[in-house]
Design a protein around this motif. Sequence first.
Motif: not given
Length: 224
Positions: A65-73, A89-93, A108-115
């Motif tokens: 939750a709040g993955c940013g640019a994805g290092a942990e995911a 943030s669309c930019d982060a994703l 593969p990771v599923q990226w979700a633009q979400a609040d």
Amino acid sequence: MTTHHSRTPTETDMHPTDQGFDRAFWEEHWRRAGSTGAGSMATSPPNPHLVREVSDLTPGTALDAGCGAGAEALWLADRGWRVTGADISCDALARAAERESAVGPAVPVQWAQADVAVWEPSTQLDLVTTHYAHSAMPQLDLYDRIAGWVAPGGTLLIVGHLHDHADPHSHGAESSVTAAQVAARLDDSLWDVVTAEERRRTLTGPNGHEVPLQDVVVRATRRT
């Protein structure tokens, strides 16, 4: 509400009281970070607390939750976790997707633009984690919300900043809680708290200067 992304403090930080933790705030943060190069996550390692606390778990379903640019995911996905990385943030994703293309994780990771104040996963998960996530809602309420997404037998891992008034990189008292405060919100009839600590570490910032951090780390297992 929005989340603060998994990243380290840099000179590009804006104080949360300037604008509030909304989508515009975080899109501007990522725009500013990208323009200086300080926010590039192309080579940054995953949070060391995640590596320490999760390495012994059997991979299953996970949410960052709040993955940013994805290092942990991406670290989780490379170890066989089926991960959703959620961020406002669309930019982060976009950065996260670029990094995924470059590293090619095992799953593969599923990226979700979400609040995550209003969005919810479709099912409970084996691991729910967040790293330095901040919200317009009170910090402990955010943690309560994501804790509800953990399946019985699953793990909750929260990593946060412990506010230091002397630290110019701090996000402020309104986004800081102690390990004891987080652990106290977890009903002991439902949760076994494995870790509740405040840990100091030092990072090297983009300008080569050392940046001291004091992190809150809480790991808990939901009882079956």
